[in-house]
Design a protein around this motif. Structure first.
Motif, PDB file in Angstrom:
ATOM      1  N   ALA A 270       0.867  -1.189   0.000  1.00 49.20           N
ATOM      2  CA  ALA A 270       0.000   0.000   0.000  1.00 49.20           C
ATOM      3  C   ALA A 270       0.903   1.238   0.000  1.00 49.20           C
ATOM      4  CB  ALA A 270      -0.908  -0.009   1.225  1.00 49.20           C
ATOM      5  N   PRO A 271       0.737   2.149  -0.976  1.00 52.19           N
ATOM      6  CA  PRO A 271       1.647   3.303  -1.094  1.00 52.19           C
ATOM      7  C   PRO A 271       1.131   4.532  -0.359  1.00 52.19           C
ATOM      8  CG  PRO A 271       0.243   3.206  -3.026  1.00 52.19           C
ATOM      9  CD  PRO A 271      -0.239   2.113  -2.087  1.00 52.19           C
ATOM     10  N   ARG A 272       0.926   4.390   0.958  1.00 52.85           N
ATOM     11  CA  ARG A 272       0.206   5.435   1.728  1.00 52.85           C
ATOM     12  C   ARG A 272       0.283   5.078   3.207  1.00 52.85           C
ATOM     13  NH1 ARG A 272      -3.671   2.115   3.303  1.00 52.85           N
ATOM     14  NH2 ARG A 272      -4.487   0.552   1.873  1.00 52.85           N
ATOM     15  N   PRO A 273      -0.229   5.974   4.091  1.00 46.50           N
ATOM     16  CA  PRO A 273      -0.325   5.571   5.498  1.00 46.50           C
ATOM     17  C   PRO A 273      -1.187   4.313   5.607  1.00 46.50           C
ATOM     18  CG  PRO A 273      -0.850   7.904   5.228  1.00 46.50           C
ATOM     19  CD  PRO A 273      -0.754   7.332   3.853  1.00 46.50           C
ATOM     20  N   HIS A 274      -1.008   3.562   6.694  1.00 45.99           N
ATOM     21  CA  HIS A 274      -1.669   2.251   6.782  1.00 45.99           C
ATOM     22  C   HIS A 274      -2.237   2.051   8.180  1.00 45.99           C
ATOM     23  CE1 HIS A 274      -1.857  -2.236   6.554  1.00 45.99           C
ATOM     24  NE2 HIS A 274      -2.033  -1.997   5.274  1.00 45.99           N
ATOM     25  N   ASN A 275      -3.384   1.389   8.233  1.00 47.39           N
ATOM     26  CA  ASN A 275      -4.067   1.107   9.499  1.00 47.39           C
ATOM     27  C   ASN A 275      -3.126   0.443  10.517  1.00 47.39           C
ATOM     28  OD1 ASN A 275      -7.326  -0.502  10.143  1.00 47.39           O
ATOM     29  ND2 ASN A 275      -5.966   0.610  11.503  1.00 47.39           N
ATOM     30  N   SER A 276      -2.199  -0.373  10.038  1.00 46.92           N
ATOM     31  CA  SER A 276      -1.342  -1.119  10.966  1.00 46.92           C
ATOM     32  C   SER A 276      -0.236  -0.247  11.564  1.00 46.92           C
ATOM     33  CB  SER A 276      -0.738  -2.330  10.264  1.00 46.92           C
ATOM     34  OG  SER A 276       0.139  -1.920   9.240  1.00 46.92           O
ATOM     35  N   TYR A 277      -0.144   1.010  11.155  1.00 44.01           N
ATOM     36  CA  TYR A 277       0.854   1.900  11.771  1.00 44.01           C
ATOM     37  C   TYR A 277       0.220   3.065  12.532  1.00 44.01           C
ATOM     38  CZ  TYR A 277       5.021  -0.574  10.649  1.00 44.01           C
ATOM     39  OH  TYR A 277       5.999  -1.525  10.655  1.00 44.01           O
ATOM     40  N   HIS A 278      -1.076   2.948  12.854  1.00 43.80           N
ATOM     41  CA  HIS A 278      -1.687   3.987  13.692  1.00 43.80           C
ATOM     42  C   HIS A 278      -0.985   4.059  15.049  1.00 43.80           C
ATOM     43  CE1 HIS A 278      -4.413   4.587  10.584  1.00 43.80           C
ATOM     44  NE2 HIS A 278      -5.540   4.148  11.098  1.00 43.80           N
ATOM     45  N   ALA A 279      -0.438   2.926  15.497  1.00 46.67           N
ATOM     46  CA  ALA A 279       0.244   2.928  16.795  1.00 46.67           C
ATOM     47  C   ALA A 279       1.510   3.781  16.761  1.00 46.67           C
ATOM     48  CB  ALA A 279       0.568   1.497  17.224  1.00 46.67           C
ATOM     49  N   SER A 280       2.005   4.106  15.552  1.00 51.72           N
ATOM     50  CA  SER A 280       3.220   4.938  15.473  1.00 51.72           C
ATOM     51  C   SER A 280       2.999   6.316  16.110  1.00 51.72           C
ATOM     52  CB  SER A 280       3.682   5.087  14.020  1.00 51.72           C
ATOM     53  OG  SER A 280       2.711   5.790  13.260  1.00 51.72           O
ATOM     54  N   VAL A 281       1.747   6.744  16.194  1.00 48.57           N
ATOM     55  CA  VAL A 281       1.438   8.046  16.805  1.00 48.57           C
ATOM     56  C   VAL A 281       1.905   8.054  18.267  1.00 48.57           C
ATOM     57  CG1 VAL A 281      -0.484   9.559  17.510  1.00 48.57           C
ATOM     58  CG2 VAL A 281      -0.488   8.498  15.243  1.00 48.57           C
ATOM     59  N   LEU A 282       1.728   6.911  18.935  1.00 51.47           N
ATOM     60  CA  LEU A 282       2.156   6.800  20.336  1.00 51.47           C
ATOM     61  C   LEU A 282       3.535   6.172  20.480  1.00 51.47           C
ATOM     62  CD1 LEU A 282      -0.808   5.408  22.505  1.00 51.47           C
ATOM     63  CD2 LEU A 282       0.264   7.653  22.595  1.00 51.47           C
ATOM     64  N   ALA A 283       3.861   5.251  19.584  1.00 47.71           N
ATOM     65  CA  ALA A 283       5.051   4.408  19.800  1.00 47.71           C
ATOM     66  C   ALA A 283       6.333   4.996  19.230  1.00 47.71           C
ATOM     67  CB  ALA A 283       4.825   3.019  19.178  1.00 47.71           C
ATOM     68  N   SER A 284       6.214   5.870  18.228  1.00 48.36           N
ATOM     69  CA  SER A 284       7.408   6.241  17.457  1.00 48.36           C
ATOM     70  C   SER A 284       7.769   7.706  17.637  1.00 48.36           C
ATOM     71  CB  SER A 284       7.151   5.990  15.967  1.00 48.36           C
ATOM     72  OG  SER A 284       6.633   4.695  15.786  1.00 48.36           O
ATOM     73  N   GLU A 285       9.037   8.002  17.435  1.00 47.82           N
ATOM     74  CA  GLU A 285       9.458   9.404  17.519  1.00 47.82           C
ATOM     75  C   GLU A 285       8.793  10.232  16.430  1.00 47.82           C
ATOM     76  OE1 GLU A 285      13.770   9.485  17.783  1.00 47.82           O
ATOM     77  OE2 GLU A 285      13.639   9.227  19.952  1.00 47.82           O
ATOM     78  N   THR A 286       8.481   9.604  15.293  1.00 42.98           N
ATOM     79  CA  THR A 286       7.769  10.291  14.213  1.00 42.98           C
ATOM     80  C   THR A 286       6.576   9.435  13.819  1.00 42.98           C
ATOM     81  OG1 THR A 286       9.931  11.016  13.420  1.00 42.98           O
ATOM     82  CG2 THR A 286       8.062  11.352  11.932  1.00 42.98           C
ATOM     83  N   SER A 287       5.371   9.980  13.846  1.00 45.52           N
ATOM     84  CA  SER A 287       4.193   9.194  13.454  1.00 45.52           C
ATOM     85  C   SER A 287       4.232   8.963  11.951  1.00 45.52           C
ATOM     86  CB  SER A 287       2.908   9.931  13.825  1.00 45.52           C
ATOM     87  OG  SER A 287       2.661  10.957  12.871  1.00 45.52           O
ATOM     88  N   GLN A 288       3.497   7.940  11.496  1.00 45.94           N
ATOM     89  CA  GLN A 288       3.463   7.693  10.046  1.00 45.94           C
ATOM     90  C   GLN A 288       2.883   8.901   9.301  1.00 45.94           C
ATOM     91  OE1 GLN A 288       0.804   4.742   8.486  1.00 45.94           O
ATOM     92  NE2 GLN A 288      -0.809   5.097   9.997  1.00 45.94           N
ATOM     93  N   PHE A 289       2.017   9.665   9.950  1.00 51.26           N
ATOM     94  CA  PHE A 289       1.376  10.789   9.257  1.00 51.26           C
ATOM     95  C   PHE A 289       2.369  11.947   9.076  1.00 51.26           C
ATOM     96  CE2 PHE A 289      -1.941   8.428  11.567  1.00 51.26           C
ATOM     97  CZ  PHE A 289      -2.591   7.907  10.463  1.00 51.26           C
ATOM     98  N   GLU A 290       3.124  12.235  10.140  1.00 57.22           N
ATOM     99  CA  GLU A 290       4.170  13.257  10.007  1.00 57.22           C
ATOM    100  C   GLU A 290       5.207  12.788   8.982  1.00 57.22           C
ATOM    101  OE1 GLU A 290       6.129  14.637  13.607  1.00 57.22           O
ATOM    102  OE2 GLU A 290       7.862  15.274  12.422  1.00 57.22           O
ATOM    103  N   GLN A 291       5.529  11.489   9.018  1.00 52.14           N
ATOM    104  CA  GLN A 291       6.528  10.965   8.087  1.00 52.14           C
ATOM    105  C   GLN A 291       6.050  11.100   6.641  1.00 52.14           C
ATOM    106  OE1 GLN A 291       9.602  10.636   8.507  1.00 52.14           O
ATOM    107  NE2 GLN A 291      10.076   8.563   9.137  1.00 52.14           N
ATOM    108  N   CYS A 292       4.744  10.915   6.450  1.00 50.04           N
ATOM    109  CA  CYS A 292       4.161  11.058   5.113  1.00 50.04           C
ATOM    110  C   CYS A 292       4.355  12.496   4.624  1.00 50.04           C
ATOM    111  CB  CYS A 292       2.671  10.691   5.174  1.00 50.04           C
ATOM    112  SG  CYS A 292       1.840  10.852   3.598  1.00 50.04           S
TER     113      CYS A 292
END
Ligand SMILES: Nc1ncnc2c1ncn2[C@@H]1O[C@H](COP(=O)(O)OP(=O)(O)O)[C@@H](O)[C@H]1O
Ligand SMILES: [Mg+2]
Length: 380
Positions: A270-292
């Protein structure tokens, strides 16, 4: 390649105004960008999070021109955008991912063949363009198969399961597709995904894998990082890097993987943000959305380091329709649990309405916490 940053203050155009577009727009706004979306649904999830919502179909080329005219870069949050729309937008502004990458990913048959030709591990599969070919494929793959329409499926839709070659006629009729991918039904031990960000200047950042649990082919919960053996995790990252480089994707690319017999097979991209990385908002230094946002604007990519394991549990329309209304207060009584709702006014079975998230000391503790929150929310 030298960077050509699209700086804060600029506008990001997004094809699709679902929850992924909404959360990307919210991250963009936090960084000082504006955003606009095209979506046919006047009540789409992103409508209140963007500067402009162009209500138009995903094959409306004039709407694509309007989106591009008011944007400095264009991206997407859903695959079913007509390539002609991406091509039209590309006349005026950079489009990331490109229509070439989208074209491959839109077609499961092309995608599977590409992966297999690139030497990446995929399960046994065949392509069928008529009922006879489907029957033949089912016979050669052993009967127990997933038959998937090459185009348009998501959340398990556009798929049929078969147990013998004699199911060919009913599966072919049910899917009513021009082309199908026929996959052997695999004895899956687990499902992982890996999110990769790749900027136009070629910088790549790969998140640790997420562990995903599906119920009836729809993601139920997901946790980051996946609690797997380091060697398997490293192998997942290697595969993800190889896919992102082979595709030369710009923006995000999520690679879904199956664990079968202790080894990894690529399921789909999938060439886009993905449901399975919503946890990146809490878990990661950079959320998938900011990374996008960073990737499509060619900014330096953010750190993908995990700060603390986190999990999410999806809330589906079924949770609204099953009798008692969702009990948000009870779920939120649990310390550390957070609620994310997408602003969808109509609940339908299987429709993603929101998710619960929580972080904890270990990945499985985070999963236990969101499971408890989900049980309190639905009373089940
Ligand atoms: N070949 C297969 N064998 C076993 N399970 C499968 C297979 N293909 C798909 N599934 C299950 O169905 C889910 C959805 O299928 P997927 O191909 O990812 O389509 P979608 O686009 O709907 O996500 C997968 O995550 C997995 O749980
Ligand atoms: Mg999938």
């Amino acid at each position: 390649m030298p960077r050509s940053c699209i700086l804060p203050g600029a506008t990001i155009g997004i094809f699709g105004g679902g929850q992924l577009g909404r959360m990307t727009a919210m991250a963009a706004r936090e960084m000082g960008y504006r955003s606009r979306v095209v979506d046919p649904d006047p009540g789409c999830a992103a409508r209140f999070s963007v500067e402009e919502h162009i209500v138009a179909a995903f094959d409306d080329v004039d709407a694509a021109a309007r989106l591009a005219a008011g944007s400095d870069v264009v991206t997407l949050e859903i695959e079913k955008i007509a390539l002609a729309c991406l091509d039209r937008a590309r006349r005026d502004v950079p489009v990331r991912p490109s229509s070439a990458a989208l074209s491959l990913i839109q077609d499961r048959a092309a995608q599977k063949s590409f992966l297999s030709k690139a030497g990446l591990p995929v399960g046994p599969f065949a392509v069928a363009t008529n009922e006879a070919e489907l029957e033949q494929a089912l016979a050669s793959l052993g009967g127990r198969c997933f038959v998937k329409a090459a185009r348009g499926g998501y959340d398990g839709r556009g798929q049929a399961q078969t147990t013998s070659p004699s199911d060919a006629a009913s599966a072919w009729r049910e899917l009513a597709a021009e082309t199908c991918v026929v996959e052997q039904a695999l004895a899956i031990e687990g499902e992982l995904s890996v999110m990769v960000a790749r900027s136009p200047s070629g910088e790549i950042a790969v998140y640790p894998p997420a562990l995903n649990h599906h119920v009836e082919r729809v993601l139920a919960w997901s946790v980051l990082p996946a609690p797997v053996e380091p060697a398997l995790g490293e192998q997942a990252l290697e595969i993800a890097r190889a896919v992102a480089s082979a595709l030369e994707v710009e923006g995000l690319l999520c690679i879904e993987l199956f664990v079968v017999g202790g080894a990894l097979l690529v399921n789909e991209l999938a060439p886009r943000p993905h449901n399975s990385y919503h946890a990146s908002v809490l878990a990661s230094e950079t959320s998938q959305f900011e990374q996008c946002v960073r990737a499509v604007c060619d900014l330096p990519l953010g750190s993908v380091q995990t700060t603390r394991p986190a999990a999410i549990y999806n809330l589906l329309g079924d949770d609204w329709l099953g009798g008692a209304p969702p009990n948000f207060e009870r779920a939120l009584e649990l310390a550390g649990v957070r609620l994310h709702l997408y602003g969808k006014s109509v609940a339908r079975p299987g429709r993603k309405m929101g998710h619960l998230s929580a972080s904890a000391g270990t990945p499985m503790q985070a999963v236990e916490l969101v499971k408890r929150a989900k049980a309190l929310l639905t009373g089940r």
